[in-house]
Motif scaffolding. Structure first.
Motif, PDB file in Angstrom:
ATOM      1  N   LEU A 127       0.852  -1.187   0.000  1.00  0.00           N
ATOM      2  CA  LEU A 127       0.000   0.000   0.000  1.00  0.00           C
ATOM      3  C   LEU A 127       0.890   1.239   0.000  1.00  0.00           C
ATOM      4  CD1 LEU A 127      -2.762   1.430   0.347  1.00  0.00           C
ATOM      5  CD2 LEU A 127      -2.462   1.126   2.830  1.00  0.00           C
ATOM      6  N   ARG A 167      -0.715  -6.467 -15.309  1.00  0.00           N
ATOM      7  CA  ARG A 167      -1.517  -6.164 -14.124  1.00  0.00           C
ATOM      8  C   ARG A 167      -2.985  -6.382 -14.424  1.00  0.00           C
ATOM      9  NH1 ARG A 167      -0.565   0.435 -13.845  1.00  0.00           N
ATOM     10  NH2 ARG A 167      -1.889   0.990 -15.646  1.00  0.00           N
ATOM     11  N   ALA A 182      -6.706  -5.262 -12.628  1.00  0.00           N
ATOM     12  CA  ALA A 182      -7.524  -4.591 -11.628  1.00  0.00           C
ATOM     13  C   ALA A 182      -8.862  -5.311 -11.517  1.00  0.00           C
ATOM     14  CB  ALA A 182      -7.731  -3.131 -12.012  1.00  0.00           C
ATOM     15  N   PRO A 206      -3.681   6.285  -8.256  1.00  0.00           N
ATOM     16  CA  PRO A 206      -4.702   5.312  -7.828  1.00  0.00           C
ATOM     17  C   PRO A 206      -5.076   4.324  -8.931  1.00  0.00           C
ATOM     18  CG  PRO A 206      -5.244   7.482  -6.994  1.00  0.00           C
ATOM     19  CD  PRO A 206      -4.050   7.651  -7.898  1.00  0.00           C
ATOM     20  N   ASP A 248      -3.188   2.855 -10.843  1.00  0.00           N
ATOM     21  CA  ASP A 248      -2.185   1.795 -10.933  1.00  0.00           C
ATOM     22  C   ASP A 248      -2.519   0.631  -9.991  1.00  0.00           C
ATOM     23  OD1 ASP A 248       0.298   4.359 -11.167  1.00  0.00           O
ATOM     24  OD2 ASP A 248      -0.455   3.116 -12.806  1.00  0.00           O
ATOM     25  N   THR A 249      -3.540   0.798  -9.182  1.00  0.00           N
ATOM     26  CA  THR A 249      -3.934  -0.253  -8.257  1.00  0.00           C
ATOM     27  C   THR A 249      -4.350  -1.507  -9.025  1.00  0.00           C
ATOM     28  OG1 THR A 249      -4.630   1.290  -6.532  1.00  0.00           O
ATOM     29  CG2 THR A 249      -5.608  -0.909  -6.491  1.00  0.00           C
ATOM     30  N   GLN A 270      -0.048  -7.754  -4.885  1.00  0.00           N
ATOM     31  CA  GLN A 270      -1.026  -6.670  -4.871  1.00  0.00           C
ATOM     32  C   GLN A 270      -0.329  -5.330  -4.694  1.00  0.00           C
ATOM     33  OE1 GLN A 270      -4.621  -6.723  -5.067  1.00  0.00           O
ATOM     34  NE2 GLN A 270      -4.313  -4.514  -5.227  1.00  0.00           N
ATOM     35  N   THR A 311      -1.563  -1.387  -4.131  1.00  0.00           N
ATOM     36  CA  THR A 311      -2.692  -0.510  -3.862  1.00  0.00           C
ATOM     37  C   THR A 311      -2.179   0.907  -3.671  1.00  0.00           C
ATOM     38  OG1 THR A 311      -3.899  -2.320  -2.788  1.00  0.00           O
ATOM     39  CG2 THR A 311      -4.673  -0.074  -2.378  1.00  0.00           C
ATOM     40  N   VAL A 312      -2.723   1.822  -4.443  1.00  0.00           N
ATOM     41  CA  VAL A 312      -2.313   3.221  -4.375  1.00  0.00           C
ATOM     42  C   VAL A 312      -3.500   4.029  -3.864  1.00  0.00           C
ATOM     43  CG1 VAL A 312      -1.348   5.174  -5.613  1.00  0.00           C
ATOM     44  CG2 VAL A 312      -0.780   2.840  -6.329  1.00  0.00           C
ATOM     45  N   SER A 313      -3.323   4.655  -2.725  1.00  0.00           N
ATOM     46  CA  SER A 313      -4.404   5.438  -2.131  1.00  0.00           C
ATOM     47  C   SER A 313      -4.300   6.894  -2.581  1.00  0.00           C
ATOM     48  CB  SER A 313      -4.353   5.342  -0.612  1.00  0.00           C
ATOM     49  OG  SER A 313      -3.143   5.906  -0.127  1.00  0.00           O
TER      50      SER A 313
END
Length: 124
Positions: free
Chosen positions: A11, A38, A40, A88, A90-91, A119, A121-123
């Motif tokens: 993350l 990737r 999603a 985000p 790129d998640t 995984q 995850t980009v917030s």
């Protein structure tokens, strides 16, 4: 048979960086073209980056060009994906893959072996 194990996901806040690694088993790593893909949730698996056996040819998806860098160390049986300026969008779960082919490295169907994924995850 080649086994691929990815690591380095996690993350991160938007604008941050991560480096993914993929270690391959066996003695023939330098014979494989390597790619990162990737997927999603709810979307198809998409191409991210690929590198030829000797690193002489590299491809990037337009969406990551200038932000991601693929590299490999054949002595360590490892391919890397340095990801910077993460967004985000790129998640996704990131997969590395290996292929005997020297062509069409951007296509998932060209690959013979796949890792289990890591995984990212980009917030926002």
């Amino acid at each position: 048979q080649v086994q691929l194990v990815e690591s380095g996901g996690g993350l991160v806040q938007a604008g941050g960086s991560l480096r993914l690694s993929c270690v391959a088993s066996g003695r023939t790593f330098s014979s494989y073209g390597m790619g990162w893909f990737r997927q999603a949730p709810g979307k198809e698996r998409e191409f991210v980056a690929a590198i030829s056996r000797s690193s002489s040819t590299i491809y990037y998806a337009n969406s990551v060009k200038g932000r991601f860098t693929i590299s490999r160390d054949n002595a360590k049986n490892t391919v890397y994906l340095q990801m910077m300026s993460l967004k985000p969008e790129d998640t996704a779960v990131y997969y590395c893959a290996a292929t005997w082919s020297v062509q069409r490295l951007q296509l998932p169907g060209s690959y013979d072996y796949w890792g289990q994924g890591t995984q990212v995850t980009v917030s926002s």
